[in-house]
Design an enzyme around this catalytic site. Structure first.
Site, PDB file in Angstrom:
ATOM      1  N   ASP A 140       3.394  17.124  52.447  1.00  0.00           N
ATOM      2  CA  ASP A 140       3.088  15.990  53.037  1.00  0.00           C
ATOM      3  C   ASP A 140       4.875  16.140  53.936  1.00  0.00           C
ATOM      4  OD1 ASP A 140       3.459  13.100  53.836  1.00  0.00           O
ATOM      5  OD2 ASP A 140       5.251  11.872  52.180  1.00  0.00           O
ATOM      6  N   CYS A 164       0.229  37.436  12.793  1.00  0.00           N
ATOM      7  CA  CYS A 164      -0.618  37.269  13.784  1.00  0.00           C
ATOM      8  C   CYS A 164      -1.430  36.811  14.507  1.00  0.00           C
ATOM      9  CB  CYS A 164      -1.695  38.801  13.693  1.00  0.00           C
ATOM     10  SG  CYS A 164      -2.867  38.521  12.027  1.00  0.00           S
ATOM     11  N   CYS A 185      -3.935  33.913  12.693  1.00  0.00           N
ATOM     12  CA  CYS A 185      -3.327  32.844  11.943  1.00  0.00           C
ATOM     13  C   CYS A 185      -3.663  31.726  13.152  1.00  0.00           C
ATOM     14  CB  CYS A 185      -2.491  33.260  11.181  1.00  0.00           C
ATOM     15  SG  CYS A 185      -1.904  34.638  10.752  1.00  0.00           S
ATOM     16  N   ASP A 217       5.356  13.087  46.850  1.00  0.00           N
ATOM     17  CA  ASP A 217       6.732  12.778  46.100  1.00  0.00           C
ATOM     18  C   ASP A 217       6.643  12.621  44.078  1.00  0.00           C
ATOM     19  OD1 ASP A 217       5.293  10.337  45.887  1.00  0.00           O
ATOM     20  OD2 ASP A 217       6.267   9.446  48.013  1.00  0.00           O
TER      21      ASP A 217
END
Length: 744
Positions: free
Chosen positions: A441, A16, A19, A639
């Site tokens: 761009d 769960c 943990c 890029d």
């Protein structure tokens, strides 16, 4: 600090969200360990270690001391050269749960049936045995359910107890253990519980049914979680098992794992390409949709790059392998997807904080419920107290809370990968839905990024000589416009000259010296910087710029001798994508190094009102900051290399690329297809994923907010609580899986 080693290791024993907090705390407190992240949905822990300060065995020991275990480490170290992701641990757990559930169900059906039927007189007439005898039969049937199928809960509870901790197993173990223990005493030693002749009530049916239903929930939950990992499985299956290789003049079949760099691979029509490479003979068309999201097959010839996992449509060709395993495009994608699926979104932090203290609080509420019913109840107060105590413990298991965010992130990032959208982490996926401004761009984003020379104009100067000088200078440049001029000169079969000096002036152009001749190739700013006038070409420059063409001036010994016009075709869907982004109330800003007229022409054609022209790379940073200062969430699409300052400064950096040229490490999100429609898809994906996460968190919180009070007030039977608890976890995972059907 030395070079860090990165691990992404399966963790056994997590049941769960509580943990997760314990494992993270155990690993995170160690010196030499950084970037610790534990994911409940993937059941893995990722972290980086400095090997000079700590070794892995110490980390594994600390985790084991906390009651968990790191598994099969050697298979999951990030430096592994191949992309072999092992799903066997999940499968082992799945089969173990399935086996335990079936075993429990085998006994639970008769236990439940007897418990229900013994309330009817006809049952006692049909089977004339005492209640004491029936209780002993139920004890015999329930004991295997508790100690065989339910063993996992009690073992985990004991391990937690040794560390003064608690999790979902603790709640189940305390609840069912209490019901079973009380029933055991009531059956074997009734005088210890009651002094009357009436036998005390037993809860064997509740014990068995709760364990069986929780195992059913775990089984269904695990099966659903396996589906969330389908994206990585599908990516792994893209590679063929074997391929045909030419070695020492012979053609032989080899396993893909046995391929080495520079191997020559022979690909026939319909075959999958095993890894990245470069075509050395033949030509074909290749379907790259499964990797890049590109819908149309691409034509490939000698020198073209091919991507592993793509499909050869028609034509036979040979290619040389240039990248393998995690260095290949497919390998990078799988690694990125796996890391993204194991990451956490900021929205998960609240759930993690709640889960960390949830179980102890619930145990406290359950004890308070028991005492309250015992003190303020009627003559049956103990029975009510016990049953409501168990109901509170069972209804409150925080599994749904732990699964709400990571399952949606897993499905969302996996779906993105299938569409060529690579999302680095959960934070980027979450933040993308808040984007209010996108800075794009021009070259390679709005346009194809492959400029072509359209016009060459001179004044009393040889066109061939002008092209020769310009191309000779641009041959040293990597700028797309420069490359277009060089390619045009090659088409014209013009021999280039050697340069004596060369200087690149960022954003403006190039100066060079050939013998005693000084040559400048660049934009208006370059001419202004060197005080060169360009009146002779004003009209031509104005006309070409108004057509959206980029114009390069060529000056020789301080005098402009000609201009070269280059046009970068606008991508087919740029205008459509801009319109879609506007519908989503997103402000699109174009920035370009081109002049004002060219920028205005391009912006008008694609439907952008806000643009900046003649912008140097470093100036993009100021534009990003301007919008951020206006409280915009800013994304930058570029890029991934030239735009790195702006990408780093932006809230969401988007690298536009394709194939092996993609710069995965330079951005938060990478679009393999490299067009604006991918940005539209990415934002839609983010919005849908966040909507699913919010639905999941709402359901998880509301479920406990309503369920715990109902159980405490005695309005919820423990068996129904177990069913509801299991349903909550499965419903959260199933809701996340709805993302897989999303259309863009």
């Amino acid at each position: 600090m030395g070079e860090l080693i990165k691990y992404n290791v399966p963790v056994e024993g997590m049941t769960c969200a509580s943990c997760v907090a314990r494992v993270e705390k155990a690993i995170g407190k160690l010196d030499g360990v950084t970037n610790v992240n534990v994911n409940f949905a993937t059941e893995k822990a990722s972290f980086e270690i400095d090997p000079k300060k700590i070794d892995f065995s110490k980390i594994a020991g600390i985790v084991e001391d906390a009651g968990y275990k790191l598994s099969n480490v050697e298979k999951f170290q990030k430096e592994d050269s191949q992309n072999e992701i092992d799903f066997s641990l999940n499968n082992d757990f799945f089969h173990a749960i399935k086996k335990d559930f079936r075993f429990a169900l085998l006994f639970t059906i008769p236990i439940f049936s007897i418990s229900m039927l013994m309330e009817f007189n006809w049952f006692h007439q049909l089977f004339p045995v005492s209640m004491d005898y029936i209780n002993k039969i139920l004890l015999i049937l329930t004991t295997p359910v508790v100690f065989v199928s339910g063993k996992r809960f009690y073992v985990a509870f004991w391990n937690n107890l040794k560390h003064f901790a608690a999790d979902m197993n603790s709640l189940v173990a305390i609840g069912t253990g209490t019901a079973y223990g009380y029933s055991l005493l009531a059956t074997l030693f009734p005088v210890l519980i009651t002094s009357s002749f009436k036998l005390p009530h037993v809860y064997y049916d509740s014990t068995a049914v709760i364990i069986t239903l929780i195992l059913l929930g775990r089984f269904l939950e695990n099966r659903a979680k396996q589906k969330t990992n389908s994206a990585i499985r599908e990516l792994l299956e893209l590679k063929p098992k074997e391929t045909l290789v030419r070695r020492n003049g012979n053609e032989i079949k080899v396993k893909v794992d046995e391929l080495v760099l520079k191997d020559i691979v022979i690909i026939k029509p319909g075959e999958k390409i095993p890894s990245d490479g470069k075509i050395i003979s033949g030509s074909t068309t290749i379907d790259e949709s499964m990797v890049t999201g590109e819908s149309f097959p691409l034509e490939k010839g000698i020198g073209a790059k091919v991507i592993g996992g793509t499909i050869n449509k028609n034509g036979t060709f040979d290619f040389e392998i240039t990248a393998l395993g995690k260095n290949s495009v497919l390998g990078q994608i799988i690694t990125l997807v796996e890391e993204a699926q194991g990451s956490k979104a900021p929205i998960q932090k609240l759930a993690d904080k709640v889960a960390a203290v949830f179980v102890p609080v619930v145990v406290g509420i359950a004890i308070l419920t028991f005492i309250s019913w015992l003190v303020f109840g009627d003559e049956n107060s103990f029975n009510f107290a016990l049953i409501n105590f168990v109901a509170v413990l069972i209804i409150a298991c925080p599994c749904a809370l732990g699964l709400a965010t990571p399952t949606a992130i897993i499905v969302g990032t996996g779906l993105g990968a299938k569409h060529g959208i690579l999302i680095k982490n959960g934070e980027s996926l979450e933040l993308a839905h808040k984007i209010s401004t996108i800075i794009v761009d021009k070259t390679g984003t709005l346009t194809e990024g492959k400029p072509l020379v359209t016009d060459l104009i001179t004044n009393n100067f040889s066109e061939e000589e002008l092209l020769c000088l310009a191309a000779s200078v641009e041959n040293k440049s990597e700028h797309p416009i420069g490359q277009a001029i060089v390619e045009y000169a090659q088409i014209k079969k013009i021999d280039l000259k050697n340069l004596d000096t060369f200087q690149n002036i960022t954003g403006n152009g190039i100066t060079a010296l050939i013998g005693n001749t000084t040559i400048l190739v660049g934009n208006e700013n370059l001419l202004k910087e060197y005080s060169i006038k360009n009146e002779k070409f004003n009209k031509e420059f104005s006309d070409l710029s108004s057509e959206g063409k980029s114009t390069v001036f060529v000056a020789i010994d301080g005098e402009v001798k000609g201009i070269i016009a280059v046009e970068d075709p606008i991508k087919a869907n740029s205008k459509e994508a801009i319109a879609e982004l506007k519908k989503m109330n997103i402000n699109v800003v174009m920035v370009t190094g081109d002049n004002q007229k060219t920028a205005a022409a391009i912006a008008k054609r694609v439907g952008i009102e806000n643009f900046s022209a003649q912008v140097l790379p470093e100036d993009k940073l100021k534009i990003v900051e301007k919008f951020q200062n206006q409280n915009h969430v800013v994304a930058v699409a570029g890029d991934g290399i030239n735009d790195s300052p702006a990408l780093a400064k932006s809230d969401v950096g988007i690298a536009m690329g394709s194939g092996t040229d993609v710069a995965i490490e330079s951005s938060d999100i990478t679009l393999l297809k490299g067009d604006l429609m991918s940005i539209v898809k990415m934002i839609k994906l983010s919005r849908r994923t966040i909507r699913i996460i919010k639905q999941n968190l709402f359901w998880a919180f509301i479920f406990n907010a309503i369920g715990i009070p109902l159980a405490a007030l005695g309005l919820l039977n423990p068996m129904f609580a177990a069913l509801a608890m299991s349903f909550s976890s499965v419903s959260v995972v199933s809701n996340s899986l709805r993302l897989r059907k999303s259309k863009f």
